[in-house]
Design an enzyme around this catalytic site. Structure first.
Site, mmCIF file in Angstrom:
data_model
loop_
_atom_site.group_PDB
_atom_site.id
_atom_site.type_symbol
_atom_site.label_atom_id
_atom_site.label_comp_id
_atom_site.label_asym_id
_atom_site.label_seq_id
_atom_site.Cartn_x
_atom_site.Cartn_y
_atom_site.Cartn_z
ATOM 1 N N CYS A 2 7.703 1.480 -0.878
ATOM 2 C CA CYS A 2 6.901 1.275 0.321
ATOM 3 C C CYS A 2 7.831 1.055 1.510
ATOM 4 O O CYS A 2 8.862 0.410 1.406
ATOM 5 C CB CYS A 2 5.964 0.084 0.232
ATOM 6 S SG CYS A 2 4.797 0.189 -1.095
ATOM 7 N N ARG A 27 11.035 6.064 0.523
ATOM 8 C CA ARG A 27 10.655 4.806 -0.134
ATOM 9 C C ARG A 27 9.310 4.912 -0.863
ATOM 10 O O ARG A 27 8.890 3.969 -1.530
ATOM 11 C CB ARG A 27 10.570 3.675 0.904
ATOM 12 C CG ARG A 27 11.880 3.391 1.587
ATOM 13 C CD ARG A 27 11.726 2.298 2.600
ATOM 14 N NE ARG A 27 11.573 0.999 2.003
ATOM 15 C CZ ARG A 27 12.562 0.208 1.652
ATOM 16 N NH1 ARG A 27 13.797 0.592 1.840
ATOM 17 N NH2 ARG A 27 12.336 -0.963 1.103
ATOM 18 N N TRP A 77 4.169 3.392 -2.159
ATOM 19 C CA TRP A 77 4.461 3.758 -3.549
ATOM 20 C C TRP A 77 3.631 2.770 -4.365
ATOM 21 O O TRP A 77 3.936 1.577 -4.420
ATOM 22 C CB TRP A 77 5.951 3.605 -3.846
ATOM 23 C CG TRP A 77 6.354 4.127 -5.201
ATOM 24 C CD1 TRP A 77 6.728 5.401 -5.507
ATOM 25 C CD2 TRP A 77 6.434 3.384 -6.424
ATOM 26 N NE1 TRP A 77 7.025 5.497 -6.847
ATOM 27 C CE2 TRP A 77 6.852 4.274 -7.435
ATOM 28 C CE3 TRP A 77 6.187 2.063 -6.769
ATOM 29 C CZ2 TRP A 77 7.039 3.887 -8.757
ATOM 30 C CZ3 TRP A 77 6.368 1.670 -8.095
ATOM 31 C CH2 TRP A 77 6.796 2.578 -9.081
ATOM 32 N N ASN A 103 5.257 -4.607 2.006
ATOM 33 C CA ASN A 103 6.111 -4.011 0.979
ATOM 34 C C ASN A 103 6.457 -5.115 -0.008
ATOM 35 O O ASN A 103 6.914 -6.175 0.399
ATOM 36 C CB ASN A 103 7.386 -3.461 1.653
ATOM 37 C CG ASN A 103 8.478 -3.133 0.660
ATOM 38 O OD1 ASN A 103 8.213 -2.801 -0.488
ATOM 39 N ND2 ASN A 103 9.718 -3.238 1.099
ATOM 40 N N GLY A 104 6.197 -4.894 -1.295
ATOM 41 C CA GLY A 104 6.526 -5.920 -2.297
ATOM 42 C C GLY A 104 5.364 -6.112 -3.254
ATOM 43 O O GLY A 104 4.450 -5.294 -3.324
ATOM 44 N N GLU A 487 24.123 11.713 -16.623
ATOM 45 C CA GLU A 487 23.808 11.860 -15.198
ATOM 46 C C GLU A 487 23.334 13.283 -14.886
ATOM 47 O O GLU A 487 22.383 13.472 -14.119
ATOM 48 C CB GLU A 487 25.044 11.475 -14.363
ATOM 49 C CG GLU A 487 24.914 11.661 -12.862
ATOM 50 C CD GLU A 487 23.751 10.911 -12.226
ATOM 51 O OE1 GLU A 487 23.137 10.041 -12.869
ATOM 52 O OE2 GLU A 487 23.440 11.223 -11.060
ATOM 53 N N LYS A 491 19.632 14.118 -13.353
ATOM 54 C CA LYS A 491 19.409 14.893 -12.123
ATOM 55 C C LYS A 491 18.378 15.984 -12.378
ATOM 56 O O LYS A 491 17.458 16.183 -11.590
ATOM 57 C CB LYS A 491 20.708 15.541 -11.621
ATOM 58 C CG LYS A 491 21.720 14.629 -10.958
ATOM 59 C CD LYS A 491 21.339 14.130 -9.589
ATOM 60 C CE LYS A 491 20.587 12.873 -9.620
ATOM 61 N NZ LYS A 491 21.157 11.615 -9.836
ATOM 62 N N GLU A 494 14.757 14.498 -12.972
ATOM 63 C CA GLU A 494 14.030 13.863 -11.873
ATOM 64 C C GLU A 494 13.576 14.836 -10.790
ATOM 65 O O GLU A 494 12.585 14.583 -10.130
ATOM 66 C CB GLU A 494 14.781 12.655 -11.288
ATOM 67 C CG GLU A 494 16.031 12.942 -10.541
ATOM 68 C CD GLU A 494 16.679 11.661 -10.005
ATOM 69 O OE1 GLU A 494 15.978 10.693 -9.680
ATOM 70 O OE2 GLU A 494 17.916 11.650 -9.904
ATOM 71 N N HIS A 510 23.416 14.051 -36.018
ATOM 72 C CA HIS A 510 22.702 12.916 -36.613
ATOM 73 C C HIS A 510 21.217 12.924 -36.231
ATOM 74 O O HIS A 510 20.558 11.892 -36.294
ATOM 75 C CB HIS A 510 23.363 11.602 -36.187
ATOM 76 C CG HIS A 510 24.772 11.492 -36.680
ATOM 77 N ND1 HIS A 510 25.068 11.241 -37.997
ATOM 78 C CD2 HIS A 510 25.962 11.650 -36.043
ATOM 79 C CE1 HIS A 510 26.394 11.231 -38.152
ATOM 80 N NE2 HIS A 510 26.951 11.481 -36.976
ATOM 81 N N LYS A 609 13.056 6.051 -3.586
ATOM 82 C CA LYS A 609 14.510 5.921 -3.492
ATOM 83 C C LYS A 609 14.973 4.507 -3.799
ATOM 84 O O LYS A 609 15.998 4.293 -4.423
ATOM 85 C CB LYS A 609 14.940 6.325 -2.080
ATOM 86 C CG LYS A 609 16.427 6.241 -1.824
ATOM 87 C CD LYS A 609 17.111 7.466 -2.347
ATOM 88 C CE LYS A 609 18.620 7.428 -2.178
ATOM 89 N NZ LYS A 609 19.273 8.248 -3.185
HETATM 90 C C1 AGP Z 1 18.978 8.459 -8.925
HETATM 91 O O1 AGP Z 1 18.956 9.822 -8.747
HETATM 92 C C2 AGP Z 1 17.707 7.818 -9.096
HETATM 93 N N1 AGP Z 1 16.741 8.208 -8.154
HETATM 94 C C3 AGP Z 1 17.663 6.382 -9.560
HETATM 95 O O2 AGP Z 1 17.960 6.438 -10.916
HETATM 96 C C4 AGP Z 1 18.579 5.332 -8.907
HETATM 97 O O3 AGP Z 1 19.907 5.607 -9.210
HETATM 98 C C5 AGP Z 1 18.172 3.941 -9.411
HETATM 99 O O4 AGP Z 1 16.861 3.664 -9.028
HETATM 100 C C6 AGP Z 1 19.095 2.846 -8.928
HETATM 101 O O5 AGP Z 1 19.068 2.714 -7.543
HETATM 102 P P1 AGP Z 1 20.193 1.928 -6.776
HETATM 103 O O6 AGP Z 1 21.475 2.616 -7.034
HETATM 104 O O7 AGP Z 1 19.772 1.979 -5.340
HETATM 105 O O8 AGP Z 1 20.213 0.526 -7.308
#
Ligand code: AGP
Length: 614
Positions: A2, A27, A77, A103-104, A487, A491, A494, A510, A609
């Site tokens: 948010c 956000r 969000w 927000n929260g 990673e 990517k 997501e 395994h 984000k």
């Molecule tokens: C990364 O591509 C993601 N969107 C997500 O995993 C992110 O890395 C995670 O939410 C942690 O965020 P931060 O690094 O701001 O703490």
């Protein structure tokens, strides 16, 4: 999660609010809304879905709305209540004269709701936020002072909040407060802004005041007053933002993600500058404030992080253990905070976070701080909540990252870990000096090598087209690049929603090998070094099960063509540093697959984000 924005001044508020919400879209983006004052009346406009829907709702009444010089806005969000128009913020009290954006999460909203319903409040939405609107309105009806009403109501709230409130009877005034959620005020000429984050205000002003927890700010076009929870007036700590508005634009790229991938060579260059001064001299990392004797005798290191930052932390663990001979645990913050961890004053706790606002990591840091550990924060946001908790702060200086998928911040975190590991190894005298000199020499060459990879992005683009229709993807690696596999898979998942998984290649047999067939692409990360031959054999095993084979390698071995359908090559470097080069093609692969599939690259579904809720 948010984003909130507010404006009071002498300009039309609506464009400032909508522009602010556009900049805060990272956000959350499941619904949005604004409230403005028109002819002495508070009017709300809300829409479900993307921000464009709100703009479409406002368009027909724009000539009226532009006359307002005060307003608040929100991009959501969803946590409590589905992402519908009725649950979109702002929320109002029953008479509709007081409205708030939030927000929260209000943890005690059920108790408060029962209490307020018993007093006659009628709830329209399923949100926790609406409780706060009724609560503040109830106090306002008693004290007739908006700041005081917010102050008293805030004492009843449990949980995290950043709030902006306006009231029809209190002209041109915004009252804002926060606890465990970010909020800053922007100062203009006879005007004030308030927002969850810098991008919402940077186009208008660089002069800001960051609110601390429980502070309450009252803004009118000509005044700002900051008080604490006991009504004591506080001096303003005015800071100048170090960013330029242009750095937050797409600079001609189709998406922020692509722009941010391309910024990586410059980021590596910046981070290293001034740190490696002569290969024989110790690396200069004055950000680390632990005295050298304490550092030599640390018992252990614990690293807490989430998502992409967690993957950077895994590489941090690998090199810290190898170079410094110290035990390092890496744990998702969300797990760390719910168990009895062995943490004490001889433990260095490292929090890694792009945003510095991830709720679980903040909690983990606060818990370990209480146990007396030295807290080192590695973040891209030196203005964040986490940075304010730090005993030592490594600011990774990647510039504000807008795309929800983290790329350049990951790179900057990696470089920071290499610097930290070399710095600690030099103090502890725990590793071969020649190796450290070799690594420093190699680090300096990395900006050029990353540029070389980016100049060949067409190879990755072609590969992306070829594999874009796969339903599943497997990434395998060994050793230091296991985190690269995770990673790379994250990517792809997501932003393209393809089911991608990273495995240590030795684990394939395994269990996961059962999935392999001619429909499944397996991407082997094969960097030259001590596990190269091992991953080669694991790739043979996958090939024998008819998987579609892709190599990501720095080997020039021509025989690889017999084993792999496609080969993505990166320049050679030391095995320890190979994650820095290996990740770039994987970021590009995810980007081009998502782009080819027509996905919303910068704002993937269900994500935000900055994850400010636990
Ligand atoms: C990364 O591509 C993601 N969107 C997500 O995993 C992110 O890395 C995670 O939410 C942690 O965020 P931060 O690094 O701001 O703490």
């Amino acid at each position: 999660m948010c984003g909130i924005v507010g404006y009071t001044g002498n300009k039309s508020a609506i464009d400032i609010l909508l522009n602010g919400l556009t900049k805060l879209e990272y956000r959350g983006y499941d619904s949005s809304g604004v409230a403005v004052e028109i002819n002495g009346q508070v009017e709300m406009y809300k829409a479900e879905g993307k921000l464009q829907n709100l703009k479409d709702v406002i368009e027909p009444v724009k000539t009226e709305v532009v006359r307002s010089t005060i307003g608040i806005g929100h991009i959501r969000w969803a946590t409590h209540g589905a992402p519908t128009t009725i649950n979109a913020h702002p929320h109002s009290c029953n008479c509709g004269r007081l409205v708030i954006v939030h927000n929260g999460i209000i943890e005690n909203f059920k108790e408060l709701k029962e209490e307020l319903e018993a007093q006659g409040c009628v709830f329209k939405s399923q949100t926790d936020t609406e409780t706060v609107a009724h609560l503040i309105a109830r106090e306002f009806s008693k004290v007739k002072n908006l700041t005081e009403a917010v102050r008293i109501a805030a004492r009843r709230i449990e949980g995290a909040y950043a709030l902006c409130v306006i009231h029809q009877d209190v002209k041109d005034t915004i009252v804002a407060t926060k606890r465990n959620a970010p909020l800053l005020v922007g100062i203009g000429e006879n005007e004030y802004y308030v927002a969850s984050d810098v991008p919402a205000i940077i186009d208008y002003t660089k002069k800001t005041v960051y609110l601390d927890d429980n502070q309450i700010v009252t803004l009118t076009p000509n005044s700002i007053k900051l008080i604490n929870e006991y009504s004591v007036e506080l001096p303003l700590k005015i800071e100048t933002l170090p960013w330029e508005p242009v750095s937050l634009s797409k600079m001609g790229y189709k998406h922020y993600m692509l722009k941010e991938i391309h910024e990586q060579p410059g980021i590596i260059r910046n981070l290293l500058s001034g740190k490696i001064v002569g290969l024989d001299n110790p690396l200069n990392l004055s950000e680390v404030k632990i005295d050298k004797e304490t550092l030599k005798h640390l018992n252990r290191v614990q690293i807490v992080a989430c998502g992409t930052s967690l993957h950077a932390a895994m590489i941090g663990k690998y090199i810290l253990e190898d170079f410094c001979g110290i035990a390092v645990d890496v744990e998702p913050s969300s797990e760390y905070i719910y168990r009895k961890t062995v943490t004490d004053e001889n433990t260095l706790v490292i929090g890694v976070s792009q945003s510095g606002e991830t709720a679980d990591t903040i909690t983990a840091i606060k818990q370990s701080k209480k146990k007396g550990s030295h807290i080192l924060i590695v973040t891209n946001r030196p203005d964040s909540t986490m940075a304010r908790e730090a005993d030592s702060l490594i600011s990774v200086c990647a510039g504000i990252e807008v795309s929800v998928a983290a790329t350049k911040s990951y790179m900057a975190q990696l470089i920071s870990f290499y610097m930290l590991a070399i710095y600690m190894a030099e103090i502890k005298n725990s590793t071969d000096k020649d190796l450290l000199i070799k690594l420093k020499k190699e680090l300096i060459k990395l900006p050029e090598k990353t540029e070389e990879i980016l100049s060949q992005e067409n190879t990755v683009k072609l590969c992306a087209r070829k594999y874009a229709n796969a339903k599943n993807f497997v990434y395998i690696a060994r050793g230091i690049n296991n985190a690269t596999a995770l990673e790379g898979a994250l990517k792809l998942k997501e932003i393209s929603y393809i089911n991608a998984t990273g495995y240590p290649a030795g684990e394939l047999k395994h269990g996961p090998i059962a999935m392999l067939d001619e429909t499944l692409p397996v991407l082997s990360i094969m960097m030259k070094g001590k596990v190269y031959d091992k991953i080669l054999s694991n790739s043979e095993e996958a090939k024998a099960r008819n998987a579609r084979m892709i190599a990501l390698t720095n080997s020039t071995d021509e025989k690889l063509k017999d084993l792999f359908d496609d080969i993505i090559r990166v320049p050679d470097t030391d095995e320890y540093l190979s994650p820095i080069l290996a990740i770039i093609p994987l970021q590009l692969l995810a980007y081009y697959i998502a782009e080819f599939l027509g996905k919303d690259v910068d704002q993937p579904r269900n994500l935000a984000k900055s994850v400010t809720v636990e």
